[in-house]
Design a protein around this motif. Structure first.
Motif, PDB file in Angstrom:
ATOM      1  N   ALA A 108       0.830  -1.208   0.000  1.00 39.44           N
ATOM      2  CA  ALA A 108       0.000   0.000   0.000  1.00 39.44           C
ATOM      3  C   ALA A 108       0.865   1.260   0.000  1.00 39.44           C
ATOM      4  N   THR A 109       2.172   1.110   0.145  1.00 37.17           N
ATOM      5  CA  THR A 109       3.105   2.249   0.067  1.00 37.17           C
ATOM      6  C   THR A 109       3.710   2.243  -1.347  1.00 37.17           C
ATOM      7  N   PRO A 110       4.603   3.170  -1.652  1.00 40.94           N
ATOM      8  CA  PRO A 110       5.147   3.175  -3.022  1.00 40.94           C
ATOM      9  C   PRO A 110       5.883   1.893  -3.418  1.00 40.94           C
ATOM     10  N   LEU A 111       6.199   1.039  -2.477  1.00 40.88           N
ATOM     11  CA  LEU A 111       6.882  -0.199  -2.853  1.00 40.88           C
ATOM     12  C   LEU A 111       5.949  -1.129  -3.619  1.00 40.88           C
ATOM     13  N   THR A 112       6.534  -1.877  -4.541  1.00 41.34           N
ATOM     14  CA  THR A 112       5.755  -2.844  -5.299  1.00 41.34           C
ATOM     15  C   THR A 112       6.089  -4.255  -4.803  1.00 41.34           C
ATOM     16  N   ILE A 113       5.331  -5.214  -5.285  1.00 46.93           N
ATOM     17  CA  ILE A 113       5.609  -6.603  -4.925  1.00 46.93           C
ATOM     18  C   ILE A 113       7.059  -6.976  -5.276  1.00 46.93           C
ATOM     19  N   GLU A 114       7.520  -6.508  -6.422  1.00 43.49           N
ATOM     20  CA  GLU A 114       8.901  -6.827  -6.820  1.00 43.49           C
ATOM     21  C   GLU A 114       9.898  -6.269  -5.812  1.00 43.49           C
ATOM     22  N   ASP A 115       9.662  -5.050  -5.354  1.00 42.67           N
ATOM     23  CA  ASP A 115      10.566  -4.464  -4.360  1.00 42.67           C
ATOM     24  C   ASP A 115      10.626  -5.353  -3.125  1.00 42.67           C
ATOM     25  N   ILE A 116       9.457  -5.786  -2.690  1.00 43.33           N
ATOM     26  CA  ILE A 116       9.391  -6.593  -1.472  1.00 43.33           C
ATOM     27  C   ILE A 116      10.132  -7.912  -1.689  1.00 43.33           C
ATOM     28  N   MET A 117       9.928  -8.531  -2.855  1.00 42.91           N
ATOM     29  CA  MET A 117      10.591  -9.808  -3.132  1.00 42.91           C
ATOM     30  C   MET A 117      12.103  -9.643  -3.166  1.00 42.91           C
ATOM     31  N   VAL A 118      12.565  -8.598  -3.843  1.00 43.76           N
ATOM     32  CA  VAL A 118      14.012  -8.373  -3.926  1.00 43.76           C
ATOM     33  C   VAL A 118      14.569  -8.155  -2.520  1.00 43.76           C
ATOM     34  N   ALA A 119      13.823  -7.407  -1.694  1.00 44.42           N
ATOM     35  CA  ALA A 119      14.275  -7.157  -0.324  1.00 44.42           C
ATOM     36  C   ALA A 119      14.343  -8.453   0.476  1.00 44.42           C
ATOM     37  N   GLU A 120      13.331  -9.300   0.323  1.00 41.78           N
ATOM     38  CA  GLU A 120      13.323 -10.563   1.067  1.00 41.78           C
ATOM     39  C   GLU A 120      14.518 -11.421   0.651  1.00 41.78           C
ATOM     40  N   LEU A 121      14.791 -11.459  -0.650  1.00 40.96           N
ATOM     41  CA  LEU A 121      15.905 -12.266  -1.154  1.00 40.96           C
ATOM     42  C   LEU A 121      17.242 -11.723  -0.650  1.00 40.96           C
ATOM     43  N   LEU A 122      17.423 -10.405  -0.762  1.00 39.07           N
ATOM     44  CA  LEU A 122      18.690  -9.814  -0.319  1.00 39.07           C
ATOM     45  C   LEU A 122      18.891 -10.020   1.181  1.00 39.07           C
ATOM     46  N   TRP A 123      17.816  -9.869   1.916  1.00 40.05           N
ATOM     47  CA  TRP A 123      17.937 -10.038   3.366  1.00 40.05           C
ATOM     48  C   TRP A 123      18.334 -11.480   3.704  1.00 40.05           C
ATOM     49  N   ALA A 124      17.759 -12.442   2.996  1.00 43.59           N
ATOM     50  CA  ALA A 124      18.134 -13.837   3.228  1.00 43.59           C
ATOM     51  C   ALA A 124      19.608 -14.052   2.890  1.00 43.59           C
ATOM     52  N   GLY A 125      20.077 -13.412   1.818  1.00 49.32           N
ATOM     53  CA  GLY A 125      21.494 -13.506   1.447  1.00 49.32           C
ATOM     54  C   GLY A 125      22.381 -12.941   2.543  1.00 49.32           C
ATOM     55  N   VAL A 126      21.961 -11.802   3.109  1.00 50.57           N
ATOM     56  CA  VAL A 126      22.748 -11.174   4.167  1.00 50.57           C
ATOM     57  C   VAL A 126      22.708 -12.013   5.445  1.00 50.57           C
ATOM     58  N   ARG A 127      21.577 -12.608   5.718  1.00 47.65           N
ATOM     59  CA  ARG A 127      21.497 -13.509   6.883  1.00 47.65           C
ATOM     60  C   ARG A 127      22.457 -14.663   6.738  1.00 47.65           C
ATOM     61  N   SER A 128      22.560 -15.186   5.520  1.00 47.69           N
ATOM     62  CA  SER A 128      23.516 -16.263   5.264  1.00 47.69           C
ATOM     63  C   SER A 128      24.929 -15.784   5.587  1.00 47.69           C
TER      64      SER A 128
END
Ligand SMILES: Nc1ncnc2c1ncn2[C@@H]1O[C@H](COP(=O)(O)OP(=O)(O)OP(=O)(O)O)[C@@H](O)[C@H]1O
Ligand SMILES: [Mg+2]
Lengths: 265, 327
Positions: A108-128
């Motif tokens: 509901a904010t300016p972020l799109t589904i793609e933004d959220i997905m990329v963020a989730e993926l990058l965060w998982a990479g950083v957690r690794s």
């Protein structure tokens, strides 16, 4: 003027970098409970090294000319990369998507589904990276890593993390319910855990299985991490690196596409 | 934020009647597979007004809202929000919207205050501004004492107020409220109404859905009643009441065990040209001059009770959408 093309079909624009707000949200949650989060990657390797490396290892002469504990230490670090990233984009992402409705609030904010997905993926990479670096530090204290080449574990952790983040999010896009992840773990993570040159050399396996194992993502990850940890080379590193880079892009790309199909209706 | 939006609005290929309209939908259609959830509706919401979107469960209200907030692509038709096309400018549109979703989706991992500041970051609001605004908004919704509480510690009404506060962190031009008061006690409902009125005075445009007709009657300047994805009626609340149910309503109570009385009464009202609806034990009559015939009807049919009241939007709603249950 031609009819404007729909935003929903437009390729993802990384330059806008709006995904970092979502990345920051996940990081803040993690840091809020960092004391709890940092315990598993410290305790786990100690338990494995003691039980398998020194306990079981005492019964085993040598593997590939090295003590057993030296052989499995890099594998334990690599397994951490796989598990931390895969867990993040399966259970954790699914909870955010389905139970907490976090993604609904964010789209509901300016972020799109793609933004959220990329963020989730990058965060998982950083957690690794975070988890495997902590673990590698503990392993290094046992004197089982060779420096400076072992420092390469950090960038490798990000690459391996992205591969498994992509696979995890692909699973999240397809599972009907959160319980289904236990199947995904049994059928997908456990075999890799056991058959990727982790606890015994692949050459022990019958030829066809050995070749099949070479196609597994974790096998290639273990090849890279073991070479970096020991400062040796097997000649397979370039192949493994290219494999992982391609796999990271393909899996993450598929994950974003599948998730869009699940979420946008 | 605003200057940028105006500039974009001027360059986009918007329809001419959109000059002051915040939402302009033409033939807006949304299908899920073969199922038509929104069936070619036209909407125009003027700047600075409160617009009601009413309809029974499953009418398509939330679906229409999802297309307006650019999270769900429309199947057919055109939809402009703040002068921009929802198909091509969703990031810009979403920057200027505030949403109170039907289901609360606060972040359970954060405190009340952090929920607001995290949300502000999604709009790229600088940290200092975000903190100032968060405090001001907590004050606005009377939650300043819960600033550092966790979401699990809030009551339903507090959560709802926090969602309202969250929808305002980006100082939106259009505020979309999807059933903001469902499940709240009278105090919480009145607090939220008060806030909506305050926002209207500030010149914000509000799109409101609700199942409480008194709420819609009180807050909305204009409204549409939709059912099965189609618009049944549109207008100002008073106008609709006058048009469909006259000014007055009267319940003519016969008692449930006397259906023959109701039959006779119904025939009588038919003969007099009075509109009415039949319920299990009474007729609900509408019209301007009912008290003139009240006594006559009561004695003639031996009614146990007659209750006179003002005709409401709820009467209009039930007349238009029927009394049968949905879903
Ligand atoms: N993602 C979806 N896939 C398929 N059908 C859907 C989907 N979302 C909504 N629907 C259907 O579309 C119709 C309209 O739903 P919507 O949520 O818009 O109703 P509503 O007017 O908001 O109802 P309520 O007052 O109960 O909130 C319903 O019949 C619903 O089942
Ligand atoms: Mg709804």
């Amino acid at each position: 003027m031609t009819e404007p093309k729909s935003d929903w079909d437009r390729p993802y624009d990384v330059r806008a970098r709006p995904m970092f707000a979502m990345f920051g949200r996940n990081r803040d949650v993690f840091l809020k409970t960092w004391k709890v989060n940092f315990i598993p990657p410290i305790v786990e390797p100690v338990l494995y090294l003691l039980a398998l490396g020194y306990g079981l290892g005492a019964l085993i002469e040598e593997v590939n000319g090295m003590p057993y504990v030296v052989f499995i230490a890099p594998a334990l670090i690599t397994i951490t990369m796989m598990q931390s990233a895969f867990f993040e984009t399966t259970y954790s992402s699914y909870v955010r998507m389905f139970f907490q409705k976090t993604w609904d609030a964010v789209v509901a904010t300016p972020l799109t589904i793609e933004d959220i997905m990329v963020a989730e993926l990058l965060w998982a990479g950083v957690r690794s990276v975070i988890y495997s670096t902590i673990m590698a530090t503990v392993v290094a204290l046992f004197g089982l890593l060779s420096f400076p080449s072992a420092l390469l574990i950090i960038p490798i952790a990000f690459l391996v993390g992205m591969v498994f983040a992509g696979l995890g999010l692909m699973a999240s896009a397809k599972v009907p319910a959160i319980d289904s992840f236990s199947y995904v773990f049994y059928l997908f993570i456990t075999p890799q855990f056991l058959f990727s040159g982790t606890f015994f050399p692949l050459e022990q396996l019958p030829d066809p299985i050995e070749h099949a194992a070479l196609a597994l993502p974790l096998t290639n990850a273990v090849i890279l991490v073991r070479s970096a940890s020991l400062g040796t080379t097997t000649g397979l590193e370039l192949f493994a690196f290219v494999y992982l880079v391609v796999a990271a892009f393909v899996f993450c790309g598929l994950a974003v596409g599948w998730m869009k199909r699940r979420l946008i209706d | 934020m605003a200057p940028d939006a105006t500039a974009r609005a001027d360059t986009s290929n918007r329809p001419t009647d959109a000059r002051d309209a915040v939402v302009v939908a033409r033939g807006l259609t949304k299908r899920y597979g073969d199922f038509v959830a929104v069936d070619g509706i036209d909407l125009t919401i003027q700047r600075g007004t409160c617009f009601g979107l009413l309809g029974p469960n499953g009418a398509g209200k939330t679906t229409a809202i999802k297309t307006i907030q650019c999270v769900s692509p429309l199947t057919e038709g055109t939809l402009h929000v703040l002068g921009m096309d929802t198909r091509t400018e969703r990031r810009h549109i979403k920057r200027l919207l505030g949403l109170v979703p039907q289901e609360d989706n606060l972040d359970p991992d954060f405190t009340v205050f952090k929920n607001l500041t995290t949300y502000a970051r999604f709009f790229r609001i600088p940290r200092r501004t975000a903190h100032e605004r968060a405090d001001r908004l907590l004050h606005f919704v009377q939650l300043q004492e819960k600033r550092d509480a966790h979401i699990q510690q809030l009551s339903g009404g507090m959560k709802r107020r926090l969602v309202v506060a969250r929808s305002l962190v980006n100082d939106p031009q259009l505020l979309i409220l999807d059933e903001p008061t469902t499940g709240l006690d009278p105090q919480a409902r009145h607090t939220i109404w008060d806030k909506i009125r305050a926002l209207k005075r500030e010149g914000k445009t509000v799109l409101l859905t609700t199942h409480y007709m008194d709420e819609a009657e009180m807050l909305c300047d204009r409204l549409v009643i939709i059912d099965k994805g189609r618009i049944l009626e549109e207008g100002a609340p008073r106008e609709l009441i006058r048009k469909h149910v006259g000014g007055q309503a009267m319940e003519l109570v016969a008692g449930a065990e006397r259906p023959e009385t109701l039959d006779a009464l119904a025939a009588d009202l038919d003969a007099r040209g009075v509109t009415y609806e039949r319920l299990s034990d009474r007729l609900l009559a509408f019209g301007p001059n009912l008290n003139e015939i009240e006594n006559e009807l009561r004695t003639k049919h031996g009614l146990t009770e007659t209750i006179e009241r003002r005709a409401t939007l709820e009467d209009v709603f039930l007349r238009l959408t029927g009394r049968a249950l949905r879903d």
